[in-house]
Design a protein around this motif. Structure first.
Motif, PDB file in Angstrom:
ATOM      1  N   UNK A 299       3.523   7.559  11.192  1.00 20.79           N
ATOM      2  CA  UNK A 299       4.833   7.061  11.599  1.00 20.79           C
ATOM      3  C   UNK A 299       4.787   5.568  11.945  1.00 20.79           C
ATOM      4  N   UNK A 300       3.598   5.017  12.090  1.00 20.84           N
ATOM      5  CA  UNK A 300       3.450   3.643  12.561  1.00 20.84           C
ATOM      6  C   UNK A 300       3.478   2.645  11.417  1.00 20.84           C
ATOM      7  N   UNK A 301       4.184   1.533  11.626  1.00 21.14           N
ATOM      8  CA  UNK A 301       4.136   0.437  10.676  1.00 21.14           C
ATOM      9  C   UNK A 301       2.836  -0.326  10.887  1.00 21.14           C
ATOM     10  N   UNK A 302       2.214  -0.777   9.796  1.00 26.62           N
ATOM     11  CA  UNK A 302       0.935  -1.464   9.923  1.00 26.62           C
ATOM     12  C   UNK A 302       0.973  -2.782   9.157  1.00 26.62           C
ATOM     13  N   UNK A 303       0.137  -3.694   9.570  1.00 26.47           N
ATOM     14  CA  UNK A 303       0.034  -4.978   8.871  1.00 26.47           C
ATOM     15  C   UNK A 303      -0.659  -4.773   7.530  1.00 26.47           C
ATOM     16  N   UNK A 304      -0.254  -5.535   6.537  1.00 25.28           N
ATOM     17  CA  UNK A 304      -0.881  -5.463   5.224  1.00 25.28           C
ATOM     18  C   UNK A 304      -1.170  -6.860   4.717  1.00 25.28           C
ATOM     19  N   UNK A 305      -2.311  -7.019   4.057  1.00 27.23           N
ATOM     20  CA  UNK A 305      -2.715  -8.314   3.515  1.00 27.23           C
ATOM     21  C   UNK A 305      -2.201  -8.512   2.086  1.00 27.23           C
ATOM     22  N   UNK A 306      -1.524  -7.508   1.555  1.00 25.44           N
ATOM     23  CA  UNK A 306      -1.040  -7.582   0.175  1.00 25.44           C
ATOM     24  C   UNK A 306       0.179  -8.495   0.113  1.00 25.44           C
ATOM     25  N   UNK A 307       0.184  -9.416  -0.847  1.00 22.54           N
ATOM     26  CA  UNK A 307       1.302 -10.354  -0.987  1.00 22.54           C
ATOM     27  C   UNK A 307       2.582  -9.601  -1.309  1.00 22.54           C
TER      28      UNK A 307
ATOM     29  N   UNK B 251       8.565   5.577  -2.002  1.00 23.09           N
ATOM     30  CA  UNK B 251       7.888   5.742  -0.715  1.00 23.09           C
ATOM     31  C   UNK B 251       6.437   5.293  -0.778  1.00 23.09           C
ATOM     32  N   UNK B 252       5.764   5.625  -1.872  1.00 25.52           N
ATOM     33  CA  UNK B 252       4.363   5.233  -2.018  1.00 25.52           C
ATOM     34  C   UNK B 252       4.236   3.711  -2.019  1.00 25.52           C
ATOM     35  N   UNK B 253       5.112   3.022  -2.735  1.00 21.87           N
ATOM     36  CA  UNK B 253       5.074   1.560  -2.783  1.00 21.87           C
ATOM     37  C   UNK B 253       5.341   0.959  -1.410  1.00 21.87           C
ATOM     38  N   UNK B 254       6.307   1.510  -0.696  1.00 23.50           N
ATOM     39  CA  UNK B 254       6.674   0.961   0.612  1.00 23.50           C
ATOM     40  C   UNK B 254       5.605   1.212   1.668  1.00 23.50           C
ATOM     41  N   UNK B 255       4.867   2.325   1.531  1.00 26.46           N
ATOM     42  CA  UNK B 255       3.794   2.625   2.476  1.00 26.46           C
ATOM     43  C   UNK B 255       2.543   1.820   2.154  1.00 26.46           C
ATOM     44  N   UNK B 256       2.126   1.821   0.869  1.00 27.21           N
ATOM     45  CA  UNK B 256       0.857   1.186   0.511  1.00 27.21           C
ATOM     46  C   UNK B 256       0.973  -0.336   0.396  1.00 27.21           C
ATOM     47  N   UNK B 257       2.095  -0.826  -0.140  1.00 24.02           N
ATOM     48  CA  UNK B 257       2.260  -2.272  -0.339  1.00 24.02           C
ATOM     49  C   UNK B 257       3.065  -2.933   0.769  1.00 24.02           C
ATOM     50  N   UNK B 258       3.974  -2.153   1.387  1.00 24.40           N
ATOM     51  CA  UNK B 258       4.816  -2.718   2.438  1.00 24.40           C
ATOM     52  C   UNK B 258       4.341  -2.432   3.844  1.00 24.40           C
ATOM     53  N   UNK B 259       3.398  -1.481   3.986  1.00 20.94           N
ATOM     54  CA  UNK B 259       2.849  -1.158   5.295  1.00 20.94           C
ATOM     55  C   UNK B 259       3.793  -0.409   6.213  1.00 20.94           C
TER      56      UNK B 259
END
Length: 250
Positions: free
Chosen positions: A125-133, A160-168
């Motif tokens: 449920x937590x938003x996380x920081x991502x280093x992906x541009x 959803x997969x894109x927003x979780x993995x790339x958007x954090x």
């Protein structure tokens, strides 16, 4: 086309169930498209009418997520416009290009996503920081937008997969944004299918009522139960979609 009352009731119920499931995990088209085809609509009429009724479902879910504070429309607007443009291009393209080649590998792609949601520790449920541009996220959204206009199955899961993995994003926030972008792609496809003149507006509006109610209840359940209901349902829907697509092939 004329439909009996009993057929309209069954289509309403199919749309209600699809709206509930789609607002949580995506994949509602796997219920409504076969229902439309079984009712006697042609494949093109089914695709067009499905976009009409699913637009109401994605709007209903988006509206509820926004009211509950899960959506920042100003922040999401550029991405919503992006997917709208590419979904429009996809909808135009599908009228000239055969989509059979996509059905060959799509079930396996959806199964991979199902396994990812089942086993990935990053999903929470937590938003996380991502280093992906951020450009990579925009590129992924553009591709998914085109795909939804061109073909469609599994779009909600892909978003959803894109927003979780790339958007954090956390899973519920990702679901909320996915519904907004899915509404944008549905609206684009709806416009261009309507121009083509293959839409059954009467039956589409009957199903739209079922979609609207089901999606509203589904989005309420997603907010109330969060990852406890979203993650298992995504996994179940992903494997069910893959099985259905494989069954259709063989």
């Amino acid at each position: 086309m004329e439909f009996e009352i009993s057929t309209l009731i069954l289509l309403f119920l199919a749309a209600f169930l699809a709206g509930f499931i789609d607002s949580i995990a995506g994949g509602g088209g796997m219920i409504t498209l076969p229902a439309l085809l079984l009712s006697g609509a042609s494949p093109l009429e089914s695709l067009a009418t499905n976009k009409l009724q699913s637009s109401f479902g994605s709007f209903s879910a988006t509206r509820h997520f926004y009211k509950k504070g899960y959506l920042d429309l100003k922040k999401c607007l550029p991405s919503a416009i992006l997917v709208f443009i590419f979904a429009s291009l996809g909808t135009i393209s599908v009228q000239f290009i055969n989509t059979d080649f996509l059905s060959k590998f799509l079930p396996f792609l959806i199964m991979i996503f199902g396994f990812y949601f089942l086993f990935s520790p990053k999903i929470s449920e937590d938003q996380r920081a991502t280093q992906i541009h951020k450009a990579y996220l925009f590129l992924a959204l553009a591709g998914i937008g085109f795909y939804d206009g061109f073909f469609g199955p599994g779009t909600g899961s892909f978003l959803m997969l894109a927003l979780i993995t790339l958007g954090g994003l956390g899973i519920t926030k990702a679901l909320a944004e996915a519904k907004l972008y899915n509404f944008s792609t549905n609206l684009a496809s709806l416009i261009f299918f309507a121009i083509g003149g293959n839409m059954l507006f009467g039956i589409g509006l009957v199903m739209a009522m079922g979609q609207f109610i089901g999606a509203n209840l589904g989005s309420r359940a997603a907010i109330k139960y969060g990852i406890k209901i979203i993650k298992p349902l995504i996994v179940i829907v992903s494997f069910s979609m893959a099985a259905k697509l494989l069954y259709d092939q063989f």
